[in-house]
Scaffold this active site. Structure first.
Site, short mmCIF file in Angstrom:
data_model
loop_
_atom_site.label_atom_id
_atom_site.label_comp_id
_atom_site.label_asym_id
_atom_site.label_seq_id
_atom_site.Cartn_x
_atom_site.Cartn_y
_atom_site.Cartn_z
N CYS A 131 62.51 -70.34 1.43
CA CYS A 131 62.03 -70.17 0.06
C CYS A 131 60.92 -69.12 0.00
CB CYS A 131 61.53 -71.51 -0.47
SG CYS A 131 60.88 -71.38 -2.15
N CYS A 134 58.07 -69.92 -2.37
CA CYS A 134 57.11 -70.91 -1.85
C CYS A 134 56.21 -70.30 -0.78
CB CYS A 134 57.83 -72.09 -1.20
SG CYS A 134 59.31 -72.64 -2.04
N ASP A 135 56.79 -69.53 0.12
CA ASP A 135 56.07 -69.20 1.35
C ASP A 135 55.72 -67.72 1.54
OD1 ASP A 135 56.20 -71.89 2.05
OD2 ASP A 135 58.15 -71.65 3.01
#
Ligand code: NAP
Length: 307
Positions: A131, A134-135
């Site tokens: 992701c 997200c990261d």
């Protein structure tokens, strides 16, 4: 007989549990093989509203569960192995035990497709991610690699150029599955370097609990080499967890549930929530929102039926 059974205990399932529990419907959540869903695989979550310092993914999802339990939701560990949605009440088989319910919320999610390498699995959350949203932020000025040749890979590679010093896009063949517009955007991005006809053979370094590099192999020439990498993003698709509903719940050819408006499926009384239906947004907050929608619809459905 249950009023509500919720299949899945990620953001969607837990949020549906909070809402239906607060509506006094005493929901039963079947937590499934991947309890906690995608959040349990991530580390710091910085984009879920309400946590200015961020919150660890597993903690966030555990908090949601506790919140639901505080209002009377029950959790059952185990996986659903069979369902019969042809008659009322609906019947759900959890590891051999049949449970009957008036409504069902399917929040079984979509599992990431991974390459299947042993070290890849061990380094999830420690440099291996599925992701970018997200990261990506954790790899400012670092070397990033993205694997895949579809729209997801193009989108993630483009997005990650905001952070990384360079982004290598590794794809196993010459042709792309990605749409022309997405591919062109990636091709015109000077920070993205395409590595074609290439597969990843291994990810290092488990002993440091950190991604430091990968071993690659050109499938045409057989040449292998090692390359330094800090962030390793796998974008080779998702598998919606709908196998147990096959032939009952309408899905698209890839297995994602077809929405009949709101949280409704083709079967009245069966609702969807989260990634099992959503191939576009796939965020914790959108899954939670969808869980809320499904809960409200289940509540109204039961009310209309006089329960
Ligand atoms: P996808 O289109 O199925 O592409 C998956 C890619 O991963 C393919 O290039 C495939 O290679 C590769 N792959 C699969 N298994 C692999 C393996 N074991 N090792 C190496 N490579 C592997 O999946 P997606 O990119 O997630 O897209 C899914 C759907 O969502 C598509 O309909 C897409 O258009 C849509 N989507 C749209 C957007 C957007 O419009 N913004 C963004 C993301 C996704 P091969 O080609 O060789 O099979």
């Amino acid at each position: 007989m249950r009023n509500v059974v919720i299949i899945g205990s990620g953001c969607a399932g837990n949020t549906a549990a909070i809402y239906t529990a607060r509506a006094n419907l005493k929901p039963l959540v079947v937590s499934g093989h991947e309890a906690g869903g995608q959040l349990s695989l991530t580390t710091l979550v910085e984009n879920f509203p309400g946590f200015p310092e961020g919150i660890m993914g597993p903690e966030l999802v555990e908090n949601m569960k506790k919140q639901a339990q505080n209002f009377g939701a029950e959790y059952l560990h185990g996986a659903v192995i069979d369902t019969d949605l042809s008659t009322r009440p609906f019947r759900i088989n959890v590891e051999g035990e049949w449970i009957e319910t008036r409504t069902l919320i399917i929040a079984s999610g979509a599992s990431d497709r991974w390459l299947g390498l042993e070290n890849e699995h061990r380094l999830i959350g420690h440099g291996v991610s599925s992701c970018a949203t997200c990261d990506g932020f954790f790899y400012r000025g670092k070397k990033i690699m993205v694997v895949g040749g579809g729209d997801s890979a193009m989108e993630e590679a483009n997005f990650l150029t905001r952070f990384g010093s360079e982004v290598a896009l590794v794809h196993r063949r010459e042709e792309f599955r990605a749409s022309k517009i997405m591919l062109d955007r990636a091709r015109h991005n000077p920070k993205i370097k395409f590595v074609m006809n290439t597969v990843v053979e291994d990810v290092f370094d488990v002993s440091q609990k950190l991604v430091t590099g990968v071993r690659l192999r050109n499938v045409k020439t057989g040449e292998t080499w090692e390359q330094d990498v800090d962030g390793f993003f796998v974008a080779i698709g998702h598998i919606p967890n709908t196998k147990i509903f096959k032939g009952q719940i309408e899905t698209d050819p890839d297995g994602y549930i077809l929405s009949k408006g709101g949280a409704r499926t083709n079967i009245a009384g069966v609702f969807h929530a989260g990634d099992v239906q959503d191939r576009t947004y796939r965020q914790a907050i959108t899954a939670s929102g969808a869980g809320c929608m499904a809960a409200i619809e289940a509540e109204r459905y039961l009310e209309a039926e006089g329960h």
